[in-house]
Design a protein around this motif. Structure first.
Motif, PDB file in Angstrom:
ATOM      1  N   THR A   1       0.872  -1.174   0.000  1.00 48.36           N
ATOM      2  CA  THR A   1       0.000   0.000   0.000  1.00 48.36           C
ATOM      3  C   THR A   1       0.906   1.220   0.000  1.00 48.36           C
ATOM      4  O   THR A   1       1.790   1.340   0.841  1.00 48.36           O
ATOM      5  CB  THR A   1      -0.902   0.007   1.243  1.00 48.36           C
ATOM      6  N   GLU A   2       0.698   2.078  -0.975  1.00 46.62           N
ATOM      7  CA  GLU A   2       1.565   3.256  -1.130  1.00 46.62           C
ATOM      8  C   GLU A   2       0.728   4.518  -1.185  1.00 46.62           C
ATOM      9  O   GLU A   2      -0.452   4.485  -1.535  1.00 46.62           O
ATOM     10  CB  GLU A   2       2.345   3.159  -2.454  1.00 46.62           C
ATOM     11  N   ARG A   3       1.393   5.636  -0.898  1.00 46.09           N
ATOM     12  CA  ARG A   3       0.817   6.949  -1.177  1.00 46.09           C
ATOM     13  C   ARG A   3       1.629   7.599  -2.284  1.00 46.09           C
ATOM     14  O   ARG A   3       2.852   7.442  -2.339  1.00 46.09           O
ATOM     15  CB  ARG A   3       0.852   7.831   0.071  1.00 46.09           C
TER      16      ARG A   3
ATOM     17  N   TYR B   1      -8.408   3.893  -6.216  1.00 47.04           N
ATOM     18  CA  TYR B   1      -7.485   4.539  -5.267  1.00 47.04           C
ATOM     19  C   TYR B   1      -8.275   5.399  -4.299  1.00 47.04           C
ATOM     20  O   TYR B   1      -9.283   5.999  -4.670  1.00 47.04           O
ATOM     21  CB  TYR B   1      -6.465   5.412  -6.017  1.00 47.04           C
TER      22      TYR B   1
ATOM     23  N   GLU C   1      -3.867   6.969  -2.314  1.00 47.08           N
ATOM     24  CA  GLU C   1      -3.390   5.819  -1.558  1.00 47.08           C
ATOM     25  C   GLU C   1      -3.988   4.554  -2.161  1.00 47.08           C
ATOM     26  O   GLU C   1      -5.170   4.535  -2.532  1.00 47.08           O
ATOM     27  CB  GLU C   1      -3.833   5.949  -0.098  1.00 47.08           C
ATOM     28  N   GLY C   2      -3.166   3.533  -2.246  1.00 47.92           N
ATOM     29  CA  GLY C   2      -3.671   2.249  -2.731  1.00 47.92           C
ATOM     30  C   GLY C   2      -2.522   1.295  -2.992  1.00 47.92           C
ATOM     31  O   GLY C   2      -1.349   1.678  -2.921  1.00 47.92           O
ATOM     32  N   GLU C   3      -2.875   0.064  -3.312  1.00 48.00           N
ATOM     33  CA  GLU C   3      -1.839  -0.913  -3.614  1.00 48.00           C
ATOM     34  C   GLU C   3      -1.100  -0.510  -4.869  1.00 48.00           C
ATOM     35  O   GLU C   3      -1.726  -0.252  -5.904  1.00 48.00           O
ATOM     36  CB  GLU C   3      -2.480  -2.292  -3.827  1.00 48.00           C
TER      37      GLU C   3
END
Ligand code: DAT
Ligand code: MG
Length: 140
Positions: A3-5, A32, A78-80
């Motif tokens: 999970t990233e921003r 997202y 944000e999301g995978e």
């Protein structure tokens, strides 16, 4: 996948051309989470810092003029796998090479005015999010 921003932006050409809703629609449909969002007139110094890696390039002055030429929509996503995923939704930097179905492929014709921005690595995502958003402007 992590999970990233990431930092996404609708550039002044996208806002002027009325593409904001379409681009936000694509982000929502993709799934997202939007954890920060604002209309923002970028100060020149912030633009120079944001594009610091290009400061020696011949197009740097034009790039800063363009990105400060009107309001942008600054977006924290944000999301995978959001960093590479958002860049893939944008398409290639030069719209001539951007596939149909991507934002640049569908809406842009010029490398200088290519509608959207996206961070290119975890390090630049962190740096750009901190440059464009105060801590209290991002959802936890
Ligand atoms: P990206 O926006 O895909 O991360 P980049 O970081 O290489 O691309 O360049 C930043 C921006 O600078 C790009 O979106 C448009 C502008 N730019 C890049 N190459 C250019 C060129 N050869 N002539 C004019 N503008 C250019
Ligand atoms: Mg870049």
């Amino acid at each position: 996948m992590p999970t990233e921003r990431t930092f996404a932006m609708i550039k002044p050409d996208g806002v002027r051309r009325g593409l904001t809703a379409e681009i936000l629609r694509r982000i929502e449909l993709k799934g997202y989470r939007t954890v920060g969002l604002k209309l923002y007139q970028i100060p020149r110094e912030t633009a120079e810092s944001h594009y610091g890696e290009h400061s020696a390039k011949p197009f740097f002055g034009e790039l800063v003029d363009f990105i400060t030429s009107g309001p942008v929509v600054a977006i924290a996503l944000e999301g995978e796998n959001a960093i590479a995923g958002w860049r893939s939704m944008m398409g290639a930097t030069n719209p001539a090479n951007a596939a149909p179905g991507t934002i640049r492929g569908d809406f842009a014709t010029s490398v200088g005015e290519n509608v959207t921005h996206g961070s290119d690595s975890p390090e630049s995502a962190q740096r750009e999010l901190a440059l464009f958003f105060a801590e209290g402007e991002l959802l936890k």
